[in-house]
Design a protein around this motif. Structure first.
Motif, mmCIF file in Angstrom:
data_model
loop_
_atom_site.group_PDB
_atom_site.id
_atom_site.type_symbol
_atom_site.label_atom_id
_atom_site.label_comp_id
_atom_site.label_asym_id
_atom_site.label_seq_id
_atom_site.Cartn_x
_atom_site.Cartn_y
_atom_site.Cartn_z
ATOM 1 N N SER A 101 0.827 -1.204 0.000
ATOM 2 C CA SER A 101 0.000 0.000 0.000
ATOM 3 C C SER A 101 0.861 1.255 0.000
ATOM 4 C CB SER A 101 -0.914 0.001 1.230
ATOM 5 O OG SER A 101 -1.613 1.227 1.325
ATOM 6 N N ILE A 102 1.912 1.233 0.818
ATOM 7 C CA ILE A 102 2.798 2.397 0.911
ATOM 8 C C ILE A 102 3.458 2.675 -0.431
ATOM 9 C CG2 ILE A 102 4.966 3.231 1.876
ATOM 10 C CD1 ILE A 102 4.216 1.846 4.491
ATOM 11 N N ILE A 103 3.993 1.618 -1.043
ATOM 12 C CA ILE A 103 4.704 1.786 -2.305
ATOM 13 C C ILE A 103 3.770 2.243 -3.420
ATOM 14 C CG2 ILE A 103 5.967 0.556 -4.120
ATOM 15 C CD1 ILE A 103 7.227 -1.146 -1.963
ATOM 16 N N ASN A 104 2.585 1.654 -3.466
ATOM 17 C CA ASN A 104 1.661 1.957 -4.561
ATOM 18 C C ASN A 104 0.988 3.318 -4.430
ATOM 19 O OD1 ASN A 104 2.158 -0.494 -5.790
ATOM 20 N ND2 ASN A 104 0.495 -1.542 -4.713
ATOM 21 N N LYS A 105 0.684 3.739 -3.204
ATOM 22 C CA LYS A 105 -0.114 4.941 -3.014
ATOM 23 C C LYS A 105 0.697 6.199 -2.694
ATOM 24 C CE LYS A 105 -4.174 2.394 -1.400
ATOM 25 N NZ LYS A 105 -5.127 2.183 -0.278
ATOM 26 N N LYS A 106 1.833 6.030 -2.042
ATOM 27 C CA LYS A 106 2.539 7.207 -1.551
ATOM 28 C C LYS A 106 3.801 7.527 -2.335
ATOM 29 C CE LYS A 106 4.381 9.252 2.699
ATOM 30 N NZ LYS A 106 4.626 9.040 4.135
ATOM 31 N N TYR A 107 4.586 6.502 -2.627
ATOM 32 C CA TYR A 107 5.886 6.757 -3.229
ATOM 33 C C TYR A 107 5.803 6.840 -4.751
ATOM 34 C CZ TYR A 107 7.344 5.273 1.431
ATOM 35 O OH TYR A 107 7.497 5.154 2.783
ATOM 36 N N ILE A 108 6.630 7.670 -5.328
ATOM 37 C CA ILE A 108 6.579 7.865 -6.772
ATOM 38 C C ILE A 108 7.869 7.412 -7.447
ATOM 39 C CG2 ILE A 108 5.002 9.811 -6.569
ATOM 40 C CD1 ILE A 108 7.372 11.671 -7.038
ATOM 41 N N TRP A 109 8.698 6.694 -6.710
ATOM 42 C CA TRP A 109 9.968 6.237 -7.266
ATOM 43 C C TRP A 109 10.037 4.722 -7.128
ATOM 44 C CZ3 TRP A 109 15.472 7.464 -5.009
ATOM 45 C CH2 TRP A 109 16.443 7.146 -5.967
ATOM 46 N N PRO A 110 9.329 3.989 -7.995
ATOM 47 C CA PRO A 110 9.272 2.534 -7.878
ATOM 48 C C PRO A 110 10.600 1.893 -8.247
ATOM 49 C CG PRO A 110 8.252 3.217 -9.917
ATOM 50 C CD PRO A 110 8.568 4.479 -9.157
ATOM 51 N N GLY A 111 10.795 0.664 -7.802
ATOM 52 C CA GLY A 111 12.022 -0.041 -8.144
ATOM 53 C C GLY A 111 12.472 -0.936 -7.017
ATOM 54 N N VAL A 112 13.438 -1.789 -7.329
ATOM 55 C CA VAL A 112 13.925 -2.766 -6.367
ATOM 56 C C VAL A 112 14.513 -2.098 -5.132
ATOM 57 C CG1 VAL A 112 15.617 -4.609 -5.993
ATOM 58 C CG2 VAL A 112 14.359 -4.487 -8.147
ATOM 59 N N TYR A 113 15.307 -1.048 -5.333
ATOM 60 C CA TYR A 113 15.952 -0.407 -4.186
ATOM 61 C C TYR A 113 14.927 0.126 -3.195
ATOM 62 C CZ TYR A 113 18.301 2.983 -1.271
ATOM 63 O OH TYR A 113 18.742 3.682 -0.174
ATOM 64 N N LEU A 114 13.953 0.870 -3.682
ATOM 65 C CA LEU A 114 12.960 1.455 -2.780
ATOM 66 C C LEU A 114 12.141 0.373 -2.090
ATOM 67 C CD1 LEU A 114 11.736 4.004 -1.622
ATOM 68 C CD2 LEU A 114 10.132 4.042 -3.532
ATOM 69 N N ASP A 115 11.830 -0.678 -2.830
ATOM 70 C CA ASP A 115 11.086 -1.792 -2.244
ATOM 71 C C ASP A 115 11.878 -2.395 -1.088
ATOM 72 O OD1 ASP A 115 8.886 -3.878 -2.393
ATOM 73 O OD2 ASP A 115 10.662 -5.136 -2.642
ATOM 74 N N HIS A 116 13.169 -2.642 -1.291
ATOM 75 C CA HIS A 116 14.015 -3.195 -0.235
ATOM 76 C C HIS A 116 14.135 -2.225 0.934
ATOM 77 C CE1 HIS A 116 16.307 -6.207 -3.021
ATOM 78 N NE2 HIS A 116 15.039 -6.508 -2.844
ATOM 79 N N LEU A 117 14.287 -0.942 0.601
ATOM 80 C CA LEU A 117 14.443 0.073 1.639
ATOM 81 C C LEU A 117 13.223 0.105 2.558
ATOM 82 C CD1 LEU A 117 15.980 2.498 2.847
ATOM 83 C CD2 LEU A 117 14.810 3.954 1.183
ATOM 84 N N VAL A 118 12.044 0.120 1.962
ATOM 85 C CA VAL A 118 10.804 0.149 2.739
ATOM 86 C C VAL A 118 10.700 -1.086 3.628
ATOM 87 C CG1 VAL A 118 8.282 0.047 2.597
ATOM 88 C CG2 VAL A 118 9.551 1.589 1.095
ATOM 89 N N ARG A 119 11.029 -2.244 3.073
ATOM 90 C CA ARG A 119 10.942 -3.488 3.829
ATOM 91 C C ARG A 119 11.926 -3.497 4.998
ATOM 92 N NH1 ARG A 119 8.268 -7.644 0.935
ATOM 93 N NH2 ARG A 119 7.505 -6.865 -1.061
ATOM 94 N N VAL A 120 13.153 -3.093 4.736
ATOM 95 C CA VAL A 120 14.183 -3.102 5.776
ATOM 96 C C VAL A 120 13.827 -2.154 6.919
ATOM 97 C CG1 VAL A 120 16.561 -2.429 6.300
ATOM 98 C CG2 VAL A 120 16.089 -3.861 4.309
ATOM 99 N N VAL A 121 13.451 -0.927 6.570
ATOM 100 C CA VAL A 121 13.099 0.051 7.599
ATOM 101 C C VAL A 121 11.861 -0.403 8.368
ATOM 102 C CG1 VAL A 121 12.313 2.419 8.016
ATOM 103 C CG2 VAL A 121 14.187 2.000 6.423
#
Length: 230
Positions: A101-121
């Motif tokens: 939900s966070i990645i799809n609705k809030k962030y505008i910079w999709p990609g593997v790095y951001l996905d990993h970053l969100v998960r790790v944090v």
């Protein structure tokens, strides 16, 4: 050779952290984990944010995750998976939906790095007892689960500090500070569609020109302690 040694130390740090989390999990068992036990630290280059973060972690006995650690974990799919898998199943309930939900609705910079970053944090936030420096962690974790601080100082103060600490000329230090500041602002804008300097994104904003590191750290510690008692 040097890079290999750094990688070895980094992976050793991650393994040590995972073992610590596992031990904490076993010790806690049915004990409820305190909601507010994460501090996110955003800072202007040269303002001393890293030092403030370290002092907070020392006072609270929290783990310190600086921006280099977070960045390297987020870039490594292997390490990211290892970190995420340390969460017990109960705490993972709903996390996939939340992250999606966070990645799809809030962030505008999709990609593997951001996905990993969100998960790790997110994982670090769920474990708690952590101070997270940089990478826009305050935009990832829910406000009720963290206290976000911003460490600032006038440009001249920051440039002079960098010039002295790294033994470089004032012009070189100024260029370094402005370059890093631009990159941080750009990252937050791309990743979270937010202005990193907007005070509304933080619970506390410190101007370090006339404050000591101890002053800033003690203010944060006092708020966390009061929240835990309430």
């Amino acid at each position: 050779m040097e890079d290999a040694q750094k990688e070895y130390k980094f992976r050793s740090y991650i393994l040590e952290q995972l073992e610590k989390w596992e031990k904490q999990k076993n010790e806690e068992k049915d004990e409820e984990v305190k909601t507010l036990s994460v501090v996110t630290v955003s800072s202007q280059p040269g303002s001393g944010g890293q030092v403030v973060a370290r002092k907070i972690s020392e006072h609270m006995g929290y783990d310190l995750f600086d921006r280099e650690i977070i960045n390297r974990i987020a870039k490594s799919a292997d390490i990211s998976s290892t970190v995420i898998e340390t969460l017990e199943k109960e705490r993972l309930t709903g996390m996939e939906d939340l992250i999606s939900s966070i990645i799809n609705k809030k962030y505008i910079w999709p990609g593997v790095y951001l996905d990993h970053l969100v998960r790790v944090v997110s994982v670090i936030g769920k474990h708690g007892r952590a101070v997270i420096v940089g990478r826009g962690a305050n935009f990832i974790l829910p406000p009720k689960e963290r206290i976000a601080i911003r460490v600032t100082a006038p440009l001249d103060f920051r440039v002079s500090r960098i010039s002295k600490n790294f033994d470089v000329t004032y012009p070189v230090a100024r260029k370094r500070v402005l370059n890093r500041e631009s990159k941080r602002r750009s990252f937050v804008r791309k990743a979270y569609n937010a202005d990193i300097s907007d005070p509304m994104h933080y619970e506390l904003v410190f101007n370090m020109e006339n404050l000591s590191v101890e002053d800033a750290a003690e203010s944060v510690v006092a708020i966390i302690s009061r929240k835990k008692e309430s």
